[in-house]
Write an enzyme that holds these catalytic residues in place. Sequence first.
Site, PDB file in Angstrom:
ATOM      1  N   CYS A   1      62.001  14.837  79.222  1.00 28.99           N
ATOM      2  CA  CYS A   1      62.714  13.884  80.087  1.00 28.99           C
ATOM      3  C   CYS A   1      64.028  14.460  80.620  1.00 28.99           C
ATOM      4  O   CYS A   1      64.974  14.671  79.868  1.00 28.99           O
ATOM      5  CB  CYS A   1      62.973  12.599  79.299  1.00 28.99           C
ATOM      6  SG  CYS A   1      63.883  11.367  80.235  1.00 28.99           S
TER       7      CYS A   1
ATOM      8  N   ASP B   1      55.899  24.930  65.282  1.00 29.74           N
ATOM      9  CA  ASP B   1      56.519  26.250  65.092  1.00 29.74           C
ATOM     10  C   ASP B   1      57.248  26.404  63.757  1.00 29.74           C
ATOM     11  O   ASP B   1      57.580  27.518  63.358  1.00 29.74           O
ATOM     12  CB  ASP B   1      57.526  26.544  66.213  1.00 29.74           C
ATOM     13  CG  ASP B   1      56.848  26.744  67.552  1.00 29.74           C
ATOM     14  OD1 ASP B   1      55.629  27.013  67.548  1.00 29.74           O
ATOM     15  OD2 ASP B   1      57.509  26.625  68.594  1.00 29.74           O
TER      16      ASP B   1
ATOM     17  N   ARG C   1      35.565  46.369  65.307  1.00 26.46           N
ATOM     18  CA  ARG C   1      36.543  46.147  66.374  1.00 26.46           C
ATOM     19  C   ARG C   1      37.938  45.915  65.818  1.00 26.46           C
ATOM     20  O   ARG C   1      38.125  45.558  64.662  1.00 26.46           O
ATOM     21  CB  ARG C   1      36.138  44.940  67.222  1.00 26.46           C
ATOM     22  CG  ARG C   1      35.048  45.263  68.218  1.00 26.46           C
ATOM     23  CD  ARG C   1      34.766  44.075  69.120  1.00 26.46           C
ATOM     24  NE  ARG C   1      33.735  44.455  70.090  1.00 26.46           N
ATOM     25  CZ  ARG C   1      32.752  43.666  70.495  1.00 26.46           C
ATOM     26  NH1 ARG C   1      32.654  42.451  70.009  1.00 26.46           N
ATOM     27  NH2 ARG C   1      31.876  44.081  71.379  1.00 26.46           N
TER      28      ARG C   1
ATOM     29  N   GLY D   1      54.927  30.436  69.051  1.00 25.72           N
ATOM     30  CA  GLY D   1      56.190  30.750  68.385  1.00 25.72           C
ATOM     31  C   GLY D   1      57.063  31.600  69.291  1.00 25.72           C
ATOM     32  O   GLY D   1      57.191  32.796  69.102  1.00 25.72           O
TER      33      GLY D   1
ATOM     34  N   MET E   1      36.676  14.110  42.156  1.00 24.35           N
ATOM     35  CA  MET E   1      36.834  14.880  40.916  1.00 24.35           C
ATOM     36  C   MET E   1      38.242  14.703  40.338  1.00 24.35           C
ATOM     37  O   MET E   1      39.052  13.968  40.883  1.00 24.35           O
ATOM     38  CB  MET E   1      36.610  16.368  41.215  1.00 24.35           C
ATOM     39  CG  MET E   1      35.164  16.798  41.212  1.00 24.35           C
ATOM     40  SD  MET E   1      35.086  18.573  41.499  1.00 24.35           S
ATOM     41  CE  MET E   1      33.448  18.900  40.945  1.00 24.35           C
TER      42      MET E   1
END
Length: 792
Positions: A97, A174, A209, A217, A582
């Site tokens: 905003c 982040d 590869r 970040g 459990m």
Amino acid sequence: MVGMAAPKRQDTRKFVENLSGEGKSIAVLTSGGDAQGMNGAVRAVVRMGIYVGAKVYFIHEGYQGMVDGGSNIKEATWESVSSMLQVGGTVIGSARCKDFRIHEGRLKAAHNLVQHGITNLCVIGGDGSLTGANLFREEWSGLLEELLQQGLIDKEAAQRNSQLHIVGMVGSIDNDFCGTDMTIGTDSALHRIIEVVDAIMTTAQSHQRTFVLEVMGRHCGYLALISALACGADWVFIPEMPPEDDWEERMCQKLSENRAEKKRLNIIIAAEGAIDRHNKAITPDYIKDLVVRCLGYDTRVTILGHVQRGGTPSAFDRILASRMGVEAVLALLETSDDTPACVVSLVGNQAVRLPLMECVQMTQEVQKAMDEKKFEEAVTLRGRSFENSLTTYRLLSNRKADSELPNSSFNVAVMNVGAPAAGMNAAIRSAVRVGISEGHKMFAVNDGFEGFYKGQIKEIKWGDVGGWTGQGGSLLGTKRTLPGKHLEKIAEQMRIHNINALLVVGGFEAYLGILELSAARDRHVEFCVPMVMVPATVSNNVPGSDLSIGSDTALNAITETCDRIKQSASGTKRRVFIIETMGGYCGYLATVGGLAAGADNVYIYEEPFDIRDLQANVEHLTQKMKTSIQRGLVLRNENCNENFTTDFIYQLYSEEGQGVFDCRKNVLGHMQQGGSPSPFDRNFGTKIAAKAMQWITRKLKDSYKGGKVFANSDESACLLGMRRRALDFQPVSQLRDETDFVHRIPKEQWWLKLRPVMKILAKYKTDYDMSDSGQLEHVRRIRPKDGDVTTI
């Protein structure tokens, strides 16, 4: 008079029932970039606010909605936040905003709040959003004065709304906000990254590869660093610590060495804000071109982008958001005119309140240190957890040449004991590699104490544990066998292999095993060596530690299953599910899973219940079915009551709910032990095992006298556990008094304090002791002493 004196404990307790929100209005908004878990925080604020008697409002579309007013500001109801917990993003919307950044925009926002009588604001967002909220608060009296002069409000309205109180919660994937260990959304983003990395590793292995992955970040390398730690990446680039100038040559050399050791793939992770020491961007394409040019490897680039923001929130984020939301409402109720705006955050395992601007200033100092190329300082300012992760990653990813290793003649054995738990392999990998870096010869014991006495012991090398972090179960093999009946044979094996120290990763059996070995020291001198246990069990029932490796993965399995079950009920309506979890006698999985899944009730052994309670719970669900939320979720710990079995509760609910709702039951079973470990369990297992191995090295040096190791003090047989805010070494002999050996649980369990939160959010009236809340603390800049406090 007898009985008039209140017990001492009563004096220290503070109950939420003594706080009233009557006559108060609270507004909640989400601002800036979205993050998974924001909806859980919104839900908790709304329901806790209504619970204490306040009016609660949504402000849709963040600050833009506050400036625009009108239909953007709506009163919230209990039902309006139903089904939000499992939804990613933010259902009340978020927007950047520009209007709020100018004075006129904030004047409009103030006018809209006064019209609704809102004087308490809960802001969920990043540091920019929270800084804006603080500025708004500082200007509030001036804004009211202006509105009064312009005739937009009267004197009575100005007096009634004279103070604006603000509490912030940090929602950011982040994890770039100082003062908190984890921000809402970070754990879920790590889940998305690790899911992709695990998938890529299979295809990379097939074709030999190299993959370069870019994660989010721009100014903070947390996601890159933790995902590199969690998947055992070959190289990581983060903005806080750019590589040395000769990094191209060193990286290519390392990739080449890894391939020479028969490793079929390479993973390189780069934060989107990665830079070199001269502030030049290091892009994924540059890294790819470098690898192709210098090594000729088939190299691909994957940019994860907004996938990291998407998807359902993890169990950790739901629990964090729910705890923070409840804490935020309490902070607003307790705030006074001279209390600074605060942010509720997580330090270790504890919810704390910190002055908002102290956190913002420290966050800005990180960026300033990076701009000034003070990279070591930037890492330190990020906090102990970040610094610890970087140190551990370097230790585990860089193999020293044999000539560089410390001169040690010690042999250290590692083993798993008890039931399998996801994250055990990450812990073993970490322990083995740290041990080798410290110069020790590492031995792996297969199949727990059973394998130990049978002589299933062999040396384990650096390369043997490659790729272990993402593997579920126990690659070494694990059994529940205790050493007590085989002490002589185990002592003989320790003598044959000259074992000088022992690291055990496991659950309650591992704890009992260390107790038995240390108790037999007077009969077997072979056991007079340093021993340390790292807790790993889905049940989280080991004394001396608030958390265990494996319990987070199990919680995610429970939460995901509950989500699917709830979704199946959305079509049929008026259905209640009874789910068995459990945990043995420990109600951790049921309680915390219930909080994460939005359960209506959870039955556990630690909180006894009778037929009247069951009847009241059925009645509660009957009332719920009259609202728009026509489904129910009930969790039951497997050993909560020998008579009130899952079948009994299912049949009782089916009978009593006839004509109102029907029932289904589901026993989750061993799926809670399976699957690949969550990012949290990989990270926790890696760091706690590294710390345990460093402790072993210190103890070996201290106890080496006259050409042999001799350690028989209580302090030489320890459990390394997380207690509130710290990782702490505790002698197992001292933990005896804290243990209920019959039911295999600690006598005191921190998570029982979460039960009232779960009940309040399920619309039950309950006692909520908030003695731990309410203290406004300060951001700590003083570094703790070594071995003192370590956040994970």
